[in-house]
Motif scaffolding. Structure first.
Motif, PDB file in Angstrom:
ATOM      1  N   VAL A  26       0.818  -1.336  -0.144  1.00 40.10           N
ATOM      2  CA  VAL A  26       0.077   0.472   0.038  1.00 40.10           C
ATOM      3  C   VAL A  26       0.765   1.474  -0.379  1.00 40.10           C
ATOM      4  CG1 VAL A  26      -1.921   1.385   0.838  1.00 40.10           C
ATOM      5  CG2 VAL A  26      -1.520  -1.625   1.043  1.00 40.10           C
ATOM      6  N   VAL A  27       0.858   1.756  -0.578  1.00 37.43           N
ATOM      7  CA  VAL A  27       1.740   3.777  -0.800  1.00 37.43           C
ATOM      8  C   VAL A  27       0.072   4.580  -1.121  1.00 37.43           C
ATOM      9  CG1 VAL A  27       3.134   4.568  -2.023  1.00 37.43           C
ATOM     10  CG2 VAL A  27       2.632   2.023  -1.827  1.00 37.43           C
ATOM     11  N   GLU A  87      10.885   2.376  -2.563  1.00 44.02           N
ATOM     12  CA  GLU A  87      11.909   2.164  -2.339  1.00 44.02           C
ATOM     13  C   GLU A  87      12.359   1.112  -0.583  1.00 44.02           C
ATOM     14  OE1 GLU A  87      13.766   5.369  -3.989  1.00 44.02           O
ATOM     15  OE2 GLU A  87      13.368   4.701  -6.557  1.00 44.02           O
ATOM     16  N   THR A  88      11.818   2.497  -0.134  1.00 51.24           N
ATOM     17  CA  THR A  88      11.695   2.058   1.803  1.00 51.24           C
ATOM     18  C   THR A  88      11.738   0.551   1.922  1.00 51.24           C
ATOM     19  OG1 THR A  88      11.809   4.374   1.930  1.00 51.24           O
ATOM     20  CG2 THR A  88      11.608   2.732   3.832  1.00 51.24           C
ATOM     21  N   LYS A  97      18.597  -4.656  -6.721  1.00 52.14           N
ATOM     22  CA  LYS A  97      17.132  -5.292  -7.280  1.00 52.14           C
ATOM     23  C   LYS A  97      16.024  -6.543  -6.698  1.00 52.14           C
ATOM     24  CE  LYS A  97      18.796  -4.797 -11.857  1.00 52.14           C
ATOM     25  NZ  LYS A  97      19.410  -4.952 -13.468  1.00 52.14           N
ATOM     26  N   LEU A  98      14.923  -7.065  -6.708  1.00 53.95           N
ATOM     27  CA  LEU A  98      13.836  -7.516  -6.399  1.00 53.95           C
ATOM     28  C   LEU A  98      14.358  -8.884  -6.751  1.00 53.95           C
ATOM     29  CD1 LEU A  98      10.553  -5.826  -5.913  1.00 53.95           C
ATOM     30  CD2 LEU A  98      12.760  -6.091  -4.548  1.00 53.95           C
ATOM     31  N   TYR A 138       6.267   5.360 -13.255  1.00 54.48           N
ATOM     32  CA  TYR A 138       7.852   4.310 -12.629  1.00 54.48           C
ATOM     33  C   TYR A 138       7.614   3.141 -12.060  1.00 54.48           C
ATOM     34  CZ  TYR A 138      10.348   2.613  -8.270  1.00 54.48           C
ATOM     35  OH  TYR A 138      11.428   1.655  -7.374  1.00 54.48           O
ATOM     36  N   LEU A 139       6.204   2.616 -11.581  1.00 58.65           N
ATOM     37  CA  LEU A 139       5.487   1.106 -11.488  1.00 58.65           C
ATOM     38  C   LEU A 139       6.015   0.491 -12.814  1.00 58.65           C
ATOM     39  CD1 LEU A 139       2.969   1.954  -9.094  1.00 58.65           C
ATOM     40  CD2 LEU A 139       5.304   0.760  -8.894  1.00 58.65           C
ATOM     41  N   GLU A 140       5.461   1.715 -14.054  1.00 58.02           N
ATOM     42  CA  GLU A 140       4.823   0.958 -15.721  1.00 58.02           C
ATOM     43  C   GLU A 140       6.727   0.358 -15.645  1.00 58.02           C
ATOM     44  OE1 GLU A 140       2.917   3.820 -17.681  1.00 58.02           O
ATOM     45  OE2 GLU A 140       1.218   2.547 -16.689  1.00 58.02           O
TER      46      GLU A 140
END
Length: 368
Positions: free
Chosen positions: A103-104, A126-127, A176-177, A232-234
């Motif tokens: 959730v953001v 990012e946090t 990176k995840l 950013y998400l795209e």
């Protein structure tokens, strides 16, 4: 099938509000024996018009939609991977879920303080993701130490695991995840055993201001259809939904018809909650097959790609070993035909064997 989505985020971004909104769409837990009885777990119905249509078609006494669990996880703080805040407890709760709804907050509200004293959705993402990465680095380093001895001896499984771990470690150190990496089947088993937090699917839930029809202004001022956080998400190739978590909670006491009317007056046609549920379901790689009759119409949750005997285990585990055949028809074909009898006359009901891959929207009668 027990599958759960953990609601994760920084403090004061609307996690609990979202959880409460989701539980407004909850279903009786007794219909889902796999579910955990816990106040922080919501058993939520997956929106599906097919269940309603087939229920009316069969004049069923009961209808049971597919369901998934949403788990309200305590707020993360910077340094959680090092034990700050609830630290290890928070991370363990994430480890136990199948996917993450992150959730953001994308709205300003002087009455609701932000942990960073500023609204910066990208920084928030990012946090959180950094804490997942840092926790995974600890996990990987520990495991690398454990397999080092066997790898030095030339043990093939240990060498393979060491190679996979080194790839994951390099990716994590690059910020990176782990979910960004591709693995072969044998490598994927190793990664799954590690229960890496950043390897879990993530759906980013952008929580907008209550009743806001348009999205918030971007940093340059003026309204835009694409916020920087969306760009950013795209660019990440991430999945996201935009929700108005608070309005569902505010209207929780109203009847369904009154709720819809009030939303219309506010100009809020859709609060995004259904999109969140549906996208979470898809993100887990799930599809639905259906059964329908006078007693009940029910949606059954299975993994995409399952065969008919595997799908049968959603009803009862015995169906896998005792499977003989399955009578299958697409739900739309059944409704258009008007009855099972007419559907059979038209050759729409197919007999499928053990190798049949079940499709989303199949209506199935298993023969055992």
């Amino acid at each position: 099938m027990s599958l759960s989505i953990g609601i994760v985020g920084l403090p004061n971004v609307g996690k609990s509000t979202l959880f409460n909104a989701l539980t407004q769409k909850g279903v009786p837990a007794e219909n889902y024996p796999f579910c955990t009885i816990d106040p922080s777990v919501g058993i939520v119905a997956v929106p599906d018009e097919r269940v309603d249509i087939l229920n009316n078609f069969s004049h069923s006494a009961k209808k049971i939609p597919a369901a998934i669990e949403f788990v309200d996880i305590a707020g993360l703080v910077k340094g959680a991977s090092a034990g700050e805040g609830l630290g290890n407890k928070f991370l363990q709760h994430i480890r136990e879920v199948d996917a993450i709804a992150e959730v953001v907050r994308i709205y300003e509200d002087s009455n609701i303080t932000h942990v960073s004293n500023k609204i910066d959705p990208i920084d928030d993402i990012e946090t959180i993701n950094l804490e997942l990465i840092l926790a995974d680095l600890q996990t990987v380093a520990k495991r690398l130490g454990s397999v080092a001895h066997d790898a030095r001896r030339g043990d093939k499984p240990a060498l393979l695991e060491e190679s996979v771990l080194q790839r994951v470690e390099a990716s994590l150190k690059a910020g990176k995840l782990a979910s960004h990496l591709d693995f072969k089947d044998e490598e994927l088993k190793i990664v799954k055993n590690l229960q890496l937090l950043s390897a879990k699917p993530i759906l980013y839930v952008l929580n907008k201001k209550q009743g806001e029809v348009e999205l918030p202004p971007n940093q340059l001022g003026g309204f835009t259809s694409k916020l920087p956080v969306i760009e950013y998400l795209e660019k990440m190739g991430a999945n996201y939904v935009i929700v108005d978590a608070k309005i569902e909670g505010e209207l929780s006491e109203l009847e369904m018809g009154d709720k819809a009317e009030f939303k219309k007056e506010l100009g809020v046609e859709d609060d995004g909650i259904n999109d969140l549920i549906t996208e979470s379901y898809k993100m887990l790689g799930l599809i639905t097959f259906l059964t329908t009759g006078e007693d009940e119409t029910r949606a059954w949750t299975i993994k995409k790609g399952w065969t008919a005997p595997e799908a049968g285990t959603a009803i009862h585990t015995d169906f896998f070993d005792k499977f003989i055949k399955a009578e299958v028809i697409n739900w739309q074909d059944l409704v258009k035909a008007g009855s099972y009898g007419k559907a059979r006359e038209q050759g729409l009901v197919r007999t499928e064997g053990k190798d049949y891959i079940v499709k989303d929207g199949d209506v199935i009668e298993f023969k055992i």
